[in-house]
Enzyme design. Structure first.
Site, PDB file in Angstrom:
ATOM      1  N   LEU A 281       0.816  -1.215   0.000  1.00  0.00           N
ATOM      2  CA  LEU A 281       0.000   0.000   0.000  1.00  0.00           C
ATOM      3  C   LEU A 281       0.848   1.264   0.000  1.00  0.00           C
ATOM      4  O   LEU A 281       0.318   2.368  -0.037  1.00  0.00           O
ATOM      5  CB  LEU A 281      -0.904   0.027   1.237  1.00  0.00           C
TER       6      LEU A 281
ATOM      7  N   LYS B 225     -15.724  -1.899   3.675  1.00  0.00           N
ATOM      8  CA  LYS B 225     -15.753  -3.049   4.583  1.00  0.00           C
ATOM      9  C   LYS B 225     -14.358  -3.597   4.935  1.00  0.00           C
ATOM     10  O   LYS B 225     -14.084  -3.856   6.121  1.00  0.00           O
ATOM     11  CB  LYS B 225     -16.617  -4.158   3.954  1.00  0.00           C
TER      12      LYS B 225
ATOM     13  N   CYS C  81      28.774  -0.826  -9.905  1.00  0.00           N
ATOM     14  CA  CYS C  81      29.238  -2.006  -9.184  1.00  0.00           C
ATOM     15  C   CYS C  81      29.483  -3.168 -10.146  1.00  0.00           C
ATOM     16  O   CYS C  81      30.510  -3.185 -10.830  1.00  0.00           O
ATOM     17  CB  CYS C  81      28.263  -2.342  -8.057  1.00  0.00           C
TER      18      CYS C  81
ATOM     19  N   HIS D 118      27.701   2.373  -4.987  1.00  0.00           N
ATOM     20  CA  HIS D 118      26.302   2.562  -5.397  1.00  0.00           C
ATOM     21  C   HIS D 118      25.870   4.017  -5.182  1.00  0.00           C
ATOM     22  O   HIS D 118      25.289   4.343  -4.132  1.00  0.00           O
ATOM     23  CB  HIS D 118      25.397   1.624  -4.590  1.00  0.00           C
TER      24      HIS D 118
ATOM     25  N   GLU E  15      23.471   5.533  -6.368  1.00  0.00           N
ATOM     26  CA  GLU E  15      22.008   5.689  -6.335  1.00  0.00           C
ATOM     27  C   GLU E  15      21.461   5.732  -4.911  1.00  0.00           C
ATOM     28  O   GLU E  15      20.357   6.212  -4.676  1.00  0.00           O
ATOM     29  CB  GLU E  15      21.323   4.575  -7.150  1.00  0.00           C
TER      30      GLU E  15
HETATM   31  N1  GLN Z   1      28.728  -9.469  -7.642  1.00  0.00           N
HETATM   32  C1  GLN Z   1      29.657  -8.392  -7.571  1.00  0.00           C
HETATM   33  C2  GLN Z   1      30.514  -8.439  -6.331  1.00  0.00           C
HETATM   34  O1  GLN Z   1      30.147  -9.077  -5.376  1.00  0.00           O
HETATM   35  C3  GLN Z   1      28.972  -7.044  -7.687  1.00  0.00           C
HETATM   36  C4  GLN Z   1      28.034  -6.750  -6.561  1.00  0.00           C
HETATM   37  C5  GLN Z   1      27.124  -5.597  -6.828  1.00  0.00           C
HETATM   38  O2  GLN Z   1      26.919  -5.220  -7.980  1.00  0.00           O
HETATM   39  N2  GLN Z   1      26.536  -5.017  -5.825  1.00  0.00           N
HETATM   40  O3  GLN Z   1      31.551  -7.831  -6.258  1.00  0.00           O
END
Ligand code: GLN
Length: 541
Positions: free
Chosen positions: A15, A188, A379, A513, A515
């Site tokens: 939700l 309901k 990554c 990462h 993001e």
């Molecule tokens: N599988 C890769 C590693 O362990 C990349 C991991 C990922 O993209 N978060 O290094």
């Protein structure tokens, strides 16, 4: 004094409780309050780190290295407050800590029971949030009525009782489904769900009613009557086009003022100008770009939640709408499939694990490099880019990652030691799968005169990691002479953090990462730059 808002969900899952919590947090913040958000997950896993993205969606990683629920991503994106490891707990963690104390003999011979031992542990997690925040928003995962959720309901009931109504508020998110045959929405299921909550001793004071259409005054009145909730605290939460409209629509419906009323508080009007500006840009793009996401979990886009949002943020910053084209990488392992990438202005290979689909990802990198389409490798996507360049530009035919088994040219390999600050960290062999990753925030030093330093506008950064394997620096010279520059490294110079190919309009791979840290009002520079490069492509055609 810290006040607590407990957010439960009823009728069905999905939700958007997490989003609702995040949006309420943002509204209270806009009124000048300090907020903290946390999530209690009733599943038995200790954390979602070992769960398949198909099951659980994205694993959100915090600066302090915890693998947590993706709702913490919403919290951080909406409030800008960095999520922390102890903002999330699970039944697995609660039981682990109770049972390890039981083994140590800490309970002095007592019989260990759900009530009070498990509920006490849950309450101490909640109580530990008492502190500098004016409001702690605690989201309870799952749906009221789930067996696993019962100890949590009992714990928040007791906790609410202990701190009293002036400090605790229960907010319930429910669904008003539309029944086409009847031509109306039905109240309901909401009545039943509130009844269920009441049978656990919890009386919600605010109902947030999700619906795909207008809720009439009559229906609001009916819910108020049957559920024993003030009419103006039955808040419609209609579907919206962009999640960034949610704080504004909730405010319009009076959610924040009703929350304050429940606590008997008054506050200044919220400053929502940044949300208005974001929504204005979302609704008035000056153009569109299409970005391909070539991955493995593409039929559950929740697996890439933060990524999708970051690309949207990059679009907001550049005044364009970003259309995402999710492509299962395995398709590129078949002949004559590259045309799937013919209509995109940017290609992104996100994080991933395991060998399936990797050859397809490498093909997508090659296509982006050769056709000069902006490429962003995150990554795993960076690792795929390194393998591609090693194989196709350096002639290292056997180049691969040891993640997929032993190989003759391990351009991506497991590092067993690295340095964080003054501490040497080690990845043990034969340890549990749940504890072998390089996780959380690590600094990186960016090379002078590199594109990455220009994008960030500084030379030292900190980004979040979640991976086991690293680019093998013994191949650095060969890769660099083929044009793949190692433009960012860990401060000790041992771990490659960023690679870039400057014989290309935009080709960057990052081991971290980015993001996870992008926000609509503070978009991540890498996404802003990537989308800008994609816009430049639309001008070329
Ligand atoms: N599988 C890769 C590693 O362990 C990349 C991991 C990922 O993209 N978060 O290094």
């Amino acid at each position: 004094m810290t006040r607590y808002i407990f957010i439960t969900g009823g009728v069905v899952s999905s939700l958007g409780k997490g989003l609702a919590s995040a949006a309420l947090g943002a509204l209270l913040q806009a009124r000048g309050f300090k907020v903290r958000l946390c999530k209690l997950d009733p599943y038995l896993n200790v954390d979602p780190g070992t769960m398949s993205p198909f099951q659980h969606g994205e694993v959100y990683v915090t600066d302090d290295g915890a693998e947590t629920d993706l709702d913490l991503g919403h919290y951080e994106r909406f409030t800008g407050v960095p999520a922390k490891a102890d903002d999330n707990t699970t039944t697995g963690r609660i039981y682990t800590s109770v049972l390890s104390r039981e083994r140590r003999g800490d309970y002095l011979g007592a019989t260990i029971q759900v009530i009070p031992h498990i509920t006490d542990e849950i309450k101490s997690f909640i109580r530990s949030k008492d502190g500098t925040a004016d409001f702690v928003l605690c989201e309870i995962g799952g749906t009221v009525g789930d067996i696993e959720g019962l100890p949590y309901l009992e714990a928040i009931r007791q906790f609410g009782n202990e701190i009293g109504e002036s400090r605790a508020l229960f907010l319930h998110v429910t669904l008003l489904p539309y029944i086409p045959a009847a031509g109306e929405i039905k109240t309901k299921p909401t009545q039943h769900s509130v009844k269920e909550l009441m049978s656990a001793g919890i009386r919600p004071k605010i109902l947030l009613c999700r619906s795909d259409r207008e809720i009439t005054d009559d229906q609001r009145g009916k819910i108020s009557l049957f559920c024993n909730i003030d009419r103006d605290k039955v808040i419609p939460a209609l579907d919206v086009k962009s999640i960034y409209e949610v704080p504004l629509t909730y405010h319009k419906e009076g959610l924040d003022i009703q929350v304050l009323n429940c606590f008997g508080l008054s506050a200044k009007e919220p400053d929502l100008s940044k949300w208005h500006e974001i929504v204005r840009r979302v609704h008035n793009p000056e153009g569109r770009v299409k970005i391909a996401i070539v991955g493995k979990y593409t039929n559950l886009t929740d697996s890439y939640k933060s990524l999708n949002e970051s690309l949207t943020h990059g679009g907001i910053a550049n005044n364009v709408a970003v259309d995402l084209k999710f492509l299962e990488s395995e398709i590129f392992e078949q002949p004559d499939t590259m045309e799937h990438l013919a209509d995109v202005q940017g290609i992104l290979v996100p994080g991933g694990f395991g060998v399936r689909g990797t050859e397809g990802k490498i093909k997508a990198v090659q296509f982006a490099r050769e056709k000069k389409i902006p490429y962003f490798g995150i990554c795993f996507g960076m690792q795929m880019a390194v393998i591609e360049v090693a194989r196709n530009l350096c002639g290292i035919k056997g180049a691969n990652s040891t993640e997929f088994g032993p190989c003759s040219e391990p351009v991506i390999a497991l590092m067993t030691e690295w340095v964080k600050g003054d501490i040497k960290e080690a990845r043990g062999e034969n340890v549990d799968l749940g504890g072998t990753m390089r996780l959380g925030a690590y600094p990186a030093i960016l090379g002078k005169d590199t594109r990455i330093a220009e994008i960030y506008g500084k030379n030292e950064i900190s980004e979040r990691h979640r991976h086991r394997y690293e680019v093998n620096t013994t191949y650095r010279e060969r890769l660099e002479s083929a044009g793949l520059k190692f433009s960012g490294l860990s401060p000790d110079g041992l771990l490659p953090e960023i690679v870039e190919n400057n014989n290309h309009p935009w080709f960057i791979g990052v081991q971290f990462h980015p993001e996870l840290k992008s926000k609509p009002f503070d978009p991540h520079p890498l996404f802003v730059s990537f989308i800008k490069a994609a816009i430049a492509q639309t001008r070329l055609v």
